[in-house]
Design an enzyme around this catalytic site. Sequence first.
Site, PDB file in Angstrom:
ATOM      1  N   LYS A  76       4.770  41.058  14.792  1.00 55.92           N
ATOM      2  CA  LYS A  76       5.695  41.516  15.824  1.00 55.92           C
ATOM      3  C   LYS A  76       6.312  42.824  15.347  1.00 55.92           C
ATOM      4  O   LYS A  76       6.610  42.979  14.154  1.00 55.92           O
ATOM      5  CB  LYS A  76       6.771  40.447  16.021  1.00 55.92           C
ATOM      6  N   SER A 151      10.912  36.863  23.328  1.00 52.69           N
ATOM      7  CA  SER A 151      10.647  38.276  23.138  1.00 52.69           C
ATOM      8  C   SER A 151       9.353  38.559  22.383  1.00 52.69           C
ATOM      9  O   SER A 151       8.853  39.689  22.406  1.00 52.69           O
ATOM     10  CB  SER A 151      11.808  38.919  22.380  1.00 52.69           C
ATOM     11  N   SER A 175      12.367  32.839  21.199  1.00 48.52           N
ATOM     12  CA  SER A 175      11.361  33.896  21.297  1.00 48.52           C
ATOM     13  C   SER A 175      10.016  33.638  20.633  1.00 48.52           C
ATOM     14  O   SER A 175       9.087  34.416  20.833  1.00 48.52           O
ATOM     15  CB  SER A 175      11.917  35.200  20.751  1.00 48.52           C
TER      16      SER A 175
HETATM   17  N1  GLN Z   1      15.862  35.218  25.368  1.00 46.19           N
HETATM   18  C1  GLN Z   1      16.944  35.218  24.428  1.00 46.19           C
HETATM   19  C2  GLN Z   1      17.632  36.568  24.476  1.00 46.19           C
HETATM   20  O1  GLN Z   1      17.304  37.340  25.281  1.00 46.19           O
HETATM   21  C3  GLN Z   1      16.458  34.929  23.032  1.00 46.19           C
HETATM   22  C4  GLN Z   1      15.559  35.958  22.546  1.00 46.19           C
HETATM   23  C5  GLN Z   1      15.080  35.714  21.145  1.00 46.19           C
HETATM   24  O2  GLN Z   1      14.883  34.562  20.739  1.00 46.19           O
HETATM   25  N2  GLN Z   1      14.927  36.777  20.390  1.00 46.19           N
HETATM   26  O3  GLN Z   1      18.497  36.854  23.720  1.00 46.19           O
END
Ligand code: GLN
Length: 485
Positions: A76, A151, A175
């Site tokens: 990532k 994400s 994410s």
């Molecule tokens: N969807 C959540 C956010 O927008 C968590 C994202 C994540 O786990 N990085 O913060």
Amino acid sequence: MPYRQTLSALSAMLERGEISSVELIQCFLDRIGRSQDLNAFITVDEEGALAQAQSADRSRANGHTGALTGLPIAHKDIFCSRGLKTTCGSRMLEDFVSPYDATVVERLADTGTVLVGKTNMDEFAMGSSTETSWFGPARNPWNRSRVAGGSSGGSAVAVAARLVPVATGTDTGGSIRQPAAFCGLTGLKPSYGRVSRYGMIAYASSLDQAGPIAQSAEDAALLLQAMAGFDPRDATSLDKEVPDYTSALKHPVAGLTIGLPKEFFDSSVDESVGYASHAALAEFEKLGARLTDISLPHSAAGIPCFYVIAPAEASSNLSRFDGVRYGYRTESYRDLNEMYEKTRAEGFGIEVKRRIMIGTFALSAGYYDAYYRKAQKIRQIIADDFREAFRHCDYIAGPTSPTTAFALGEKTNDPVSMYLSDIFTITANLAGIPAISIPVGFDNTGLPIGLQLTGQSFDEPGLLKLAYRYQQATDWHRHLPKDFS
Ligand code: GLN
């Protein structure tokens, strides 16, 4: 076809000399080249990957090998990688090249994996669909008009379309697990402190954890083995022995109790998701597990609690992007203040700005007690709910996400409905405990469905074992999207 093989199978093929690392890498690079419309990668390093593969082949010829030597991987784009761009999905870091490797990157390089590229992601990991990426959304290989989740969407797309056999992700509120669920993969968020956060660009430091996005529990175990462990450079990494995850896979499931929180099976869950989850649980019963009803009474407070704590930490972490030290700087400005303002106005996207504003507000004098301190108290209550639940069961199961992958654009103008797609994943981050998502079926439009299993702190071996045993008995994890099979 090598690309159809799991990481473990490819490792055996390399070991037996049936294929060279260079051939393997070339095969995956060709697939990446043909699948650019998926937008899974922000950076692909063909030349570097082939050079690493050559050196892996030489090491193998000299007998210096580990299980991962010569195997392709994608990281990532949140992990700093020396000599390769690390953008974090943001214009702010569009051209940033880190002078050092994140611990995760370093450890995986030390085991001989070949880094083929860096994957697309929501900007600074804020999002649930990869649509906040400055580089445009990733597309779900099961249906290109659907999101990949987020994400870590790029990593999930890359593995689902078999552009790499495995990838890393990070999980602050879901994410790893939610994109794994949306793309038909196995994704594990380890316990807080299990994997070093050094060199992983910080979103919400008390919640962030790195973990594997893989085709199977067996592959996830292999990758976690290389990622996990104490790192003196991360003050929150725990100095605790790393168990042998692969040998733990073989332990029995019989006699274990799986708790089903009534809050995870409510009316917000799509019928197909509920149905597939129950069918998977019946499979666990066949394997000898016992199911029991439990309650996590404060689950609904997870989202509001997270959306105070995470933005608060993010607003502090993101203050370093000021145009002075590194990253984007606006072109013209009259004075220092204007430079800061224009740099941040131009460098950050709308969702990141929204988080910075919420976080700054929640931390400001006069509101700190009303929001931040209150959220911390609720976080403790949520952790206590889990502690209480684990007195009645060994693991907790439920859908990973209430729906399957939604349409691109469907939630971009409605942040709260976007946030709600993490309703079942977010509490594990708040409690710091491990959770895994595994594929358990498809909805009637052919989109994958994920089941989440949650365990107690540092019980990654138990979660991997449950997932492995289920995958021995079923073949959902072996399905490939038709354009990529
Ligand atoms: N969807 C959540 C956010 O927008 C968590 C994202 C994540 O786990 N990085 O913060």
